[in-house]
Write an enzyme that holds these catalytic residues in place. Structure first.
Site, PDB file in Angstrom:
ATOM      1  N   HIS A   1       0.820  -1.141  -0.146  1.00  0.00           N
ATOM      2  CA  HIS A   1      -0.048   0.020  -0.160  1.00  0.00           C
ATOM      3  C   HIS A   1       0.797   1.269  -0.148  1.00  0.00           C
ATOM      4  O   HIS A   1       1.963   1.188   0.106  1.00  0.00           O
ATOM      5  CB  HIS A   1      -1.002   0.100   1.161  1.00  0.00           C
TER       6      HIS A   1
ATOM      7  N   ASP B   1       5.764   4.869   4.945  1.00  0.00           N
ATOM      8  CA  ASP B   1       6.886   3.852   5.531  1.00  0.00           C
ATOM      9  C   ASP B   1       6.943   2.445   4.669  1.00  0.00           C
ATOM     10  O   ASP B   1       7.828   1.664   4.641  1.00  0.00           O
ATOM     11  CB  ASP B   1       6.728   3.623   6.821  1.00  0.00           C
TER      12      ASP B   1
ATOM     13  N   ASP C   1       0.409  -4.325   7.519  1.00  0.00           N
ATOM     14  CA  ASP C   1      -0.717  -3.409   7.864  1.00  0.00           C
ATOM     15  C   ASP C   1      -2.054  -3.940   7.561  1.00  0.00           C
ATOM     16  O   ASP C   1      -2.614  -3.859   6.463  1.00  0.00           O
ATOM     17  CB  ASP C   1      -0.275  -2.307   7.030  1.00  0.00           C
TER      18      ASP C   1
ATOM     19  N   HIS D   1       7.518  -5.162  11.847  1.00  0.00           N
ATOM     20  CA  HIS D   1       6.748  -3.770  11.725  1.00  0.00           C
ATOM     21  C   HIS D   1       6.481  -3.333  13.131  1.00  0.00           C
ATOM     22  O   HIS D   1       5.229  -3.314  13.198  1.00  0.00           O
ATOM     23  CB  HIS D   1       5.609  -4.073  10.929  1.00  0.00           C
TER      24      HIS D   1
END
Length: 305
Positions: free
Chosen positions: A63, A67, A209, A267
């Protein structure tokens, strides 16, 4: 490249720390190099890791939060500077194509690398990678459109040397057997199945994410290595839900329920100075191999099943 390993270039989430660079993950798969989510500083991290940008053959972006993509211009510039002659496939959510176009032309430069963009609109197999594996995407649950990725090598068969010796097979006849599926020796027909065994293909999944959703489980099912975000510890689960992320325990539960062999956590939120609690939360849910990723770590794919 003649090995299969994951090179961790960065493990931070939105804010990098002194110990953690922004995201970046290079999967070295034989002659292929798949770069996932190149965050800011990825080019420099590759230098520290001792891996060449010219070895990158595909770039997969989940996406367009910074970051996960701010390092793309630098990486592409380095590939051009190094004189890579092969095209580079770039996979990304179609809804973010405007950001892709801005990133690849974000400065005055002389781009030499040939890019092959592959905007993703839905779940399914991606354009044929031509590398002895399939690559597919699955939609995840995050505030912006996000896709995870999975790589699968087809199953095959391999000769069993002991069986070949028992039947006196060697030299050109073995090649003939492989091509035709059977050969006749001394009046007897010997089939490929008699002297070979299944060779399961290896698999790799990248989940970044997302909240828990069907796509997470689809990508993780029976995979050899699962690289998955674990932004928060379990005690902060409400924050994970609010911001569209996973906890370490949730990531590990996915691995346990999906038959994952090696679980790679990454992450991490900048709020955590150490990762001891991430490991504890994950270990409470999953008794397989767990790797709490650190910058510049190299993780080999597990041996074939």
């Amino acid at each position: 490249m003649s090995q299969r390993e994951l090179v961790i270039l960065g493990t931070a989430s939105q804010v990098p720390t002194k110990q953690r660079n922004h995201n970046g993950y290079l999967l070295r798969w034989d002659r292929e190099g798949l770069l996932f989510d190149p965050g800011e500083g990825t080019q420099r991290q590759m230098s520290f890791a001792g891996v060449a940008a010219s070895g990158i053959t595909r770039i997969c972006i989940t996406h367009f939060h910074g970051d996960h993509c701010f390092g793309l211009p630098g990486v592409l510039g380095r590939i051009s500077l190094d004189g890579a002659l092969h095209p580079v496939g770039v996979y990304f959510p179609a809804s973010g194509e405007v950001f892709y176009e801005r990133l690849i032309d974000s400065s005055a430069h002389n781009r030499q690398v040939e890019l092959e963009p592959h905007p993703i609109t839905d779940n399914g197999e991606l354009p044929p990678p031509g590398a002895g594996f399939t690559l597919r995407a699955a939609r995840l649950s995050h505030p912006v459109e996000t896709f995870g990725y999975r790589l699968d090598e087809p199953d095959s068969r391999r000769f069993v040397p002991e069986r070949l010796r028992e039947l006196g097979l060697s030299g050109p006849v073995v090649g003939e057997l492989q091509r035709r599926g059977e050969v006749e020796i001394g009046g007897r027909t010997i089939t490929l199945d008699e002297v070979s065994e299944d060779r399961p293909g290896q698999s790799f999944a990248f989940v970044m994410d997302t909240r828990l959703c069907d796509g997470v489980y689809d990508l993780a099912r029976d995979v050899d290595m699962l690289v998955i975000e674990s932004t928060f510890v379990d005690a902060d689960e409400q924050l994970a839900v609010e911001y569209g992320h996973l906890t370490a325990g949730q990531a590990a539960r996915v691995a346990a329920e999906s038959g994952v062999r090696t679980l790679v956590l990454t992450h991490y939120s900048q709020r955590y100075r150490t990762l001891d609690q991430h490991l504890a939360d994950a270990r409470a849910q999953f008794d397989g191999e767990i790797v709490v990723a650190e910058d510049l770590m190299r993780i080999p794919l597990p041996p074939r099943r």
